[in-house]
Motif scaffolding. Structure first.
Motif, mmCIF file in Angstrom:
data_model
loop_
_atom_site.group_PDB
_atom_site.id
_atom_site.type_symbol
_atom_site.label_atom_id
_atom_site.label_comp_id
_atom_site.label_asym_id
_atom_site.label_seq_id
_atom_site.Cartn_x
_atom_site.Cartn_y
_atom_site.Cartn_z
ATOM 1 N N LYS A 70 11.812 34.997 31.392
ATOM 2 C CA LYS A 70 13.055 35.794 31.360
ATOM 3 C C LYS A 70 12.743 37.273 31.516
ATOM 4 O O LYS A 70 13.464 38.003 32.172
ATOM 5 C CB LYS A 70 13.794 35.555 30.050
ATOM 6 C CG LYS A 70 14.565 34.269 30.092
ATOM 7 C CD LYS A 70 15.383 34.071 28.836
ATOM 8 C CE LYS A 70 15.824 32.621 28.777
ATOM 9 N NZ LYS A 70 14.968 31.832 27.916
ATOM 10 N N LYS B 121 12.241 37.884 35.085
ATOM 11 C CA LYS B 121 13.511 37.906 35.830
ATOM 12 C C LYS B 121 14.203 39.251 35.640
ATOM 13 O O LYS B 121 14.752 39.839 36.584
ATOM 14 C CB LYS B 121 14.442 36.805 35.320
ATOM 15 C CG LYS B 121 14.172 35.434 35.899
ATOM 16 C CD LYS B 121 15.273 34.466 35.451
ATOM 17 C CE LYS B 121 14.832 33.044 35.678
ATOM 18 N NZ LYS B 121 15.756 32.084 35.116
ATOM 19 N N LEU B 122 14.189 39.748 34.426
ATOM 20 C CA LEU B 122 14.831 41.027 34.131
ATOM 21 C C LEU B 122 14.169 42.152 34.914
ATOM 22 O O LEU B 122 14.819 43.037 35.470
ATOM 23 C CB LEU B 122 14.719 41.288 32.635
ATOM 24 C CG LEU B 122 15.768 42.211 32.005
ATOM 25 C CD1 LEU B 122 17.163 41.729 32.354
ATOM 26 C CD2 LEU B 122 15.591 42.242 30.491
ATOM 27 N N MET C 138 15.204 42.000 38.493
ATOM 28 C CA MET C 138 16.569 42.526 38.679
ATOM 29 C C MET C 138 16.569 44.041 38.676
ATOM 30 O O MET C 138 17.235 44.675 39.500
ATOM 31 C CB MET C 138 17.462 42.009 37.558
ATOM 32 C CG MET C 138 18.700 41.315 38.091
ATOM 33 S SD MET C 138 19.810 40.814 36.839
ATOM 34 C CE MET C 138 20.900 42.170 36.677
ATOM 35 N N LEU D 116 17.939 49.085 45.730
ATOM 36 C CA LEU D 116 19.291 49.286 46.291
ATOM 37 C C LEU D 116 19.668 50.757 46.219
ATOM 38 O O LEU D 116 20.204 51.326 47.171
ATOM 39 C CB LEU D 116 20.286 48.438 45.479
ATOM 40 C CG LEU D 116 21.626 48.108 46.123
ATOM 41 C CD1 LEU D 116 21.409 47.416 47.455
ATOM 42 C CD2 LEU D 116 22.437 47.232 45.203
ATOM 43 N N PHE D 117 19.354 51.341 45.093
ATOM 44 C CA PHE D 117 19.646 52.764 44.891
ATOM 45 C C PHE D 117 18.866 53.598 45.894
ATOM 46 O O PHE D 117 19.392 54.510 46.525
ATOM 47 C CB PHE D 117 19.294 53.119 43.442
ATOM 48 C CG PHE D 117 18.961 54.571 43.231
ATOM 49 C CD1 PHE D 117 17.709 54.942 42.761
ATOM 50 C CD2 PHE D 117 19.879 55.559 43.497
ATOM 51 C CE1 PHE D 117 17.390 56.273 42.558
ATOM 52 C CE2 PHE D 117 19.560 56.901 43.295
ATOM 53 C CZ PHE D 117 18.312 57.250 42.829
ATOM 54 N N SER E 222 20.359 53.205 49.428
ATOM 55 C CA SER E 222 21.609 53.951 49.613
ATOM 56 C C SER E 222 21.329 55.430 49.667
ATOM 57 O O SER E 222 22.046 56.178 50.304
ATOM 58 C CB SER E 222 22.582 53.649 48.479
ATOM 59 O OG SER E 222 22.071 54.119 47.258
ATOM 60 N N GLY E 223 20.255 55.852 49.049
ATOM 61 C CA GLY E 223 19.920 57.267 49.095
ATOM 62 C C GLY E 223 19.265 57.663 50.382
ATOM 63 O O GLY E 223 19.331 58.811 50.814
ATOM 64 N N GLY F 270 20.009 56.584 53.437
ATOM 65 C CA GLY F 270 20.944 56.725 54.541
ATOM 66 C C GLY F 270 21.798 57.945 54.327
ATOM 67 O O GLY F 270 21.374 58.944 53.793
#
Lengths: 600, 316
Positions: A6, A9-10, A13, A20-21, A24-25, A27
């Motif tokens: 677990k 998994k954390l 994530m 992802l951050f 997005s930064g 582009g």
């Protein structure tokens, strides 16, 4: 073991979120820089723009394709990077005149008294940004593109018959409408007569000045053929010319060198411009600043060279040496839908319309917004000629204006009582629609809601109905299909300031998209005479008299609308800027593109 | 779990279809059209030709079928007709989504740990000065909308003190130029998370297992962080999605205030000028983001609390 899985998994994530951050930064807005062609290029990659004129737009530009510019945000940019046959040029004595830009000289009439065939000779040294020479082929291509019957550019109509009616141009543009006949390009009155000469054939006799003004309109500017043709989509249905830096070609005073979507646009001086010696600025930077308070703060910090003042801020800066004011660009009226059949058609009753006119305390309402009270149709900016004389400054144009800005509550009450009697009403409730986002319309609505009731008594009430701008617009125009689409509304037209008849065309019978029904034959006849008549073409005093007659009929006989005030236009300009003109030039503005900075 | 996720993804598509259909009809039925403001000089023929060109002379249901056909056969969602004329709507969104997501995620990444920290502190120091101070800040941050915060930060921090740029400036490091808008967007989520966690944690701190943990020799802080906090996080995770959605909604105005070239500004503008294609694409994007966020949160429940199994088989 489970616990370890677990935890793993954390961790995974969290890593995914961080990635992802980061993505997005990475582009974000595209910052297209540099022309890469010729001598252009971005010399200020650091973003300092030292010596540049820094101004702002309140919204991002829609497109640099002036043929489709839907809301005018791009006007300054394409006006400064594009080329017209004729444009306003400073004369070196604090004034400006409409001179040849791409055209080498004034248009020449080649059919004598007929006055319908005009030849224009082009300069032979004009170039596109990429070094290509500009020839008659470019002019013909640009006009043909504007009139493309498949693309149906909204500016095409202006190119066809904005100020002069080019033979068969509108018919060519609209040939696919049901019931219309096909028109070939060869039948249109736009001809190439040499590598650097074109011929314009008009439907009606005109003069050189009108031809020049017509080809000063943005809709007649140049389009780069190769770039345009490379911008078609796969189905050849949509053309994206002007939608990005690489889909646009400059040829005017400045070259568009930087385009940061929704944020910044940079123009740099074009050394190949036909009047390059008059351009003193190295460039102009446009930032997108939606909020005017933010723009004012930027100006006060020295980040902007100019800023527009809202009505509420004008008082704070009246004594500021940087304060500048322009003749108002727009006038607000209380529109009266005379086709509305509710309330026994009282809005079509002349006495009622007179009552509204004389019940309006324009001076008090205007004071709320530092505006100019108006009892007329042609505003203070309308010029009678290039000398700068305004229509409103003429004694003959003021002679028929009422005293006290038309405010006569006693007379208004008399007219109201008479109207109510004639329409068989004992009480009346009307609704006024206005744009909820306009800072000038709401004060008018709120003021008349109270003041009219005080004058007309308890039998009268006015309901306010603020709406989004587009909804209010649709409702105002909707009377043609639904006569009761609105009762009263607050809005106005924005005429061109150097075309005297432009403010009156909205009140002629059959004008498309009028705000109210107009069918005064006398006005129509006067308008036809003013626009197409030979005497009006050659005798400015005669033209002025025709315009005065029309204004008197519309306001003081028909009371077709209820003028309120002209919206002030004030701004602050950096004290180090020297403008090429001492007064605003009708049709040319303050010509800040020819400004220069002086150091103390 | 995999089955559950796939089912949820299918559900997302169904919701998107419903949203798209409802939005399409609603916008077409609203007053206003693509020629508002530009039709003053157009003849009636010209107006009719333009409407016919974009199929707007057809009944709405027919326009909708043509729209669906374009999507299914060519993945064509249309072009902008007013804001960025003749540019594909997805090109418009693709250019702007990254900065909007950047603002949103950064705000969330700041809000969650700060909210958790404040909430924990307030719970541990319940009814003390620290707790009262945190509660006061929570009320303040929840009451004041993000755009008011944004205006205040812009005026004092950027204009008066000059610590940060007034508006977005692409020539500066992104973190510098977006610091104030991110901060403005973070206040409300921080307050929300703080408030929820404080309430949950206060209850958990009085549980029997906390007593056992203390008895076993853990300090109060150790017991809180290792046991009580984890139990309190499940309900708090529930508010992260609304917090994220409120950030995305708040960014509509904050982006306009700071001149950020993101999606929020053009969504509002597209509605005002009746640019149907852009409005529809923006709505679909925001719906997708919200649904994806909800799905992520649901999946995270299982990670936080092993007793929760999403989509697992029920034991007999």
């Amino acid at each position: 073991m489970k616990h370890t899985r677990k935890k793993t998994k954390l961790k995974i994530m969290c890593m995914l979120l961080a990635l992802l951050f980061l993505f997005s930064g990475c582009g974000g807005p595209s910052a297209e820089e540099g022309s890469g062609d010729g001598e252009g290029g971005n010399a200020n990659a650091s973003g300092d723009y030292e010596g540049y004129y820094k101004t702002y737009l309140t919204a991002s530009i829609a497109t640099m394709n002036f043929l489709t510019d839907a809301d005018g945000t791009s006007t300054e940019l394409y006006s400064r990077s594009g080329l017209r046959l004729y444009n306003y040029v400073p004369d070196g004595n604090g004034g400006a005149s409409l001179e040849g830009e791409l055209a080498a000289s004034d248009p020449v009439c080649v059919d004598g008294d007929a006055g319908t065939t005009w030849e224009i000779t082009l300069r032979e040294d004009a170039k596109w940004q990429n070094g290509d020479a500009i020839t008659a082929d470019d002019v013909i291509f640009s006009l043909q593109t504007a009139l493309d019957p498949e693309q149906l550019y909204t500016e095409g109509s202006k190119a066809a018959n904005g100020l002069v009616e080019i033979r068969n141009a509108a018919a060519y543009l609209e040939q696919y409408a049901p019931g219309n006949s096909p028109v070939s390009w060869e039948d249109v009155g736009i001809k190439k007569t040499g590598d650097y000469t074109i011929q314009i054939i008009t439907e009606y006799k005109t003069n050189a000045e009108k031809i020049k003004q017509h080809f000063n309109m943005p809709s007649t500017m140049l389009v780069h053929q190769a770039t345009y043709e490379s911008c078609w989509d796969s189905s050849h249905a949509v053309n994206s010319y002007g939608s990005s830096l690489d889909k646009y070609m400059s040829c005017g005073e400045y070259i568009l060198t930087e385009w940061v979507t929704d944020s910044k646009y940079v123009l740099e001086k074009n050394p190949d411009y036909v009047h390059a010696d008059l351009i003193k600025l190295p460039g102009i930077v446009y930032r997108v600043v939606a909020d005017n308070n933010t723009a004012l703060e930027l100006f006060l910090q020295g980040e902007l060279t100019q800023v527009t003042l809202g009505s509420a801020e004008i008082e704070n800066y009246l004594q500021d040496p940087r304060y500048m004011s322009d003749p108002p660009l727009q006038q607000l009226n209380v529109l009266i839908n005379n086709r509305n059949t509710d309330n026994n058609g009282i809005l079509n009753n002349l006495n009622f319309r007179k009552a509204l006119f004389y019940a309006t305390d324009r001076e008090s309402i205007a004071a709320l917004r530092n505006a100019i009270p108006a009892t007329y149709i042609l505003g203070t900016k309308m010029m009678v000629d290039e000398s700068g004389t305004t229509f409103r400054s003429l004694e003959s144009s003021s002679a028929y204006l009422p005293e006290n800005y038309g405010y006569d509550p006693e007379y208004a009450r008399e007219c109201y009582d008479l109207a109510m009697q004639e329409c068989g009403l004992t009480s009346l409730n009307l609704t006024v629609i206005f744009s909820e986002s306009s800072p000038n319309q709401r004060p008018i609505a709120e003021y008349i809601q109270t003041s009219w009731k005080e004058i007309f008594g308890d039998s009268f009430s006015l309901t306010l109905d603020p709406k989004p701008t587009t909804v209010a617009y649709s409702q105002r125009k909707g009377w043609t299909s639904n006569p009761n689409s609105y009762e009263l509304a607050i809005e106005g037209y924005v005429p061109v300031d150097n075309i005297l008849t432009d403010a009156l065309k909205f009140y002629t019978t059959g004008y498309p998209n009028a705000n109210e029904y107009n069918n005064n034959e006398r006005v129509d006849a006067l308008y036809q005479e003013a626009v197409y008549g030979e005497q009006a073409l050659n005798d400015n005093d005669y033209l002025i008299s025709l315009v005065q007659q029309m204004e008197q009929i519309l306001i003081y006989e028909d009371y077709i609308t209820c003028p309120v005030f002209e919206i002030p236009n004030a701004w602050l300009l950096d004290e180090h800027v020297v403008l090429p003109v001492t007064e605003r030039v009708p049709g040319g503005g303050w010509m800040t593109d020819f400004a220069e900075f002086v150091t103390e | 779990m995999a089955k559950y996720i796939l089912k949820r993804i299918a559900g997302i598509f169904i919701v998107l279809f419903v949203v798209m259909t409802a939005a399409f009809f609603m916008m077409r039925l609203m007053p206003g059209g693509i020629l508002d403001g530009v039709e003053e000089n157009l003849s009636a023929d010209m107006r009719d030709l333009i409407y016919a060109k974009y199929d707007m002379d057809k009944p709405i249901w027919e326009q909708y079928l043509l729209f669906l056909k374009g999507i299914v056969t060519e993945w064509d969602w249309g072009v902008s007709l007013k804001l960025y004329v003749n540019v594909s709507v997805w090109d418009i969104l693709a250019e702007r989504i990254p900065i909007t997501l950047y603002l949103g995620f950064l705000s969330l990444l700041i809000s969650v740990p700060i909210g958790i920290a404040f909430g924990t502190l307030a719970a541990l120091k319940k009814n003390g000065i620290v707790d009262h101070a945190v509660s006061f800040l929570v009320v303040l941050f929840i009451s004041i909308p993000s755009f008011v915060m944004a205006t205040g930060l812009q005026y004092f921090v950027a204009y008066k003190w000059g610590w940060f740029p007034l508006i977005y400036d692409d020539s500066l490091p992104r973190i510098t130029t977006t610091f104030l808008p991110v901060l403005a967007l973070s206040f409300t989520p921080i307050a929300t998370i703080t408030r929820y966690l404080r309430a949950e944690l206060s209850e958990s701190l009085n549980s029997d297992y906390m007593l056992l943990a203390r008895t076993k020799g853990l300090t109060r802080v150790q017991a809180t962080l290792r046991h009580a906090l984890r139990n309190s996080l499940v309900p708090v995770v529930n508010v992260i999605v609304p917090a994220f959605i409120s950030i995305m909604g708040g960014s509509l105005v904050v982006e306009s205030i700071f001149g950020i070239p993101g999606l929020g500004g053009i969504t509002v503008r597209s509605i005002n000028v009746a640019d149907y294609s852009v409005t529809l694409a923006s709505l679909i994007y925001y719906t997708l983001i919200s649904l994806a966020a909800i799905l992520l949160v649901d999946i995270s429940y299982g990670l936080i609390d092993p007793r929760i199994r999403m989509g697992g088989r029920k034991d007999a």
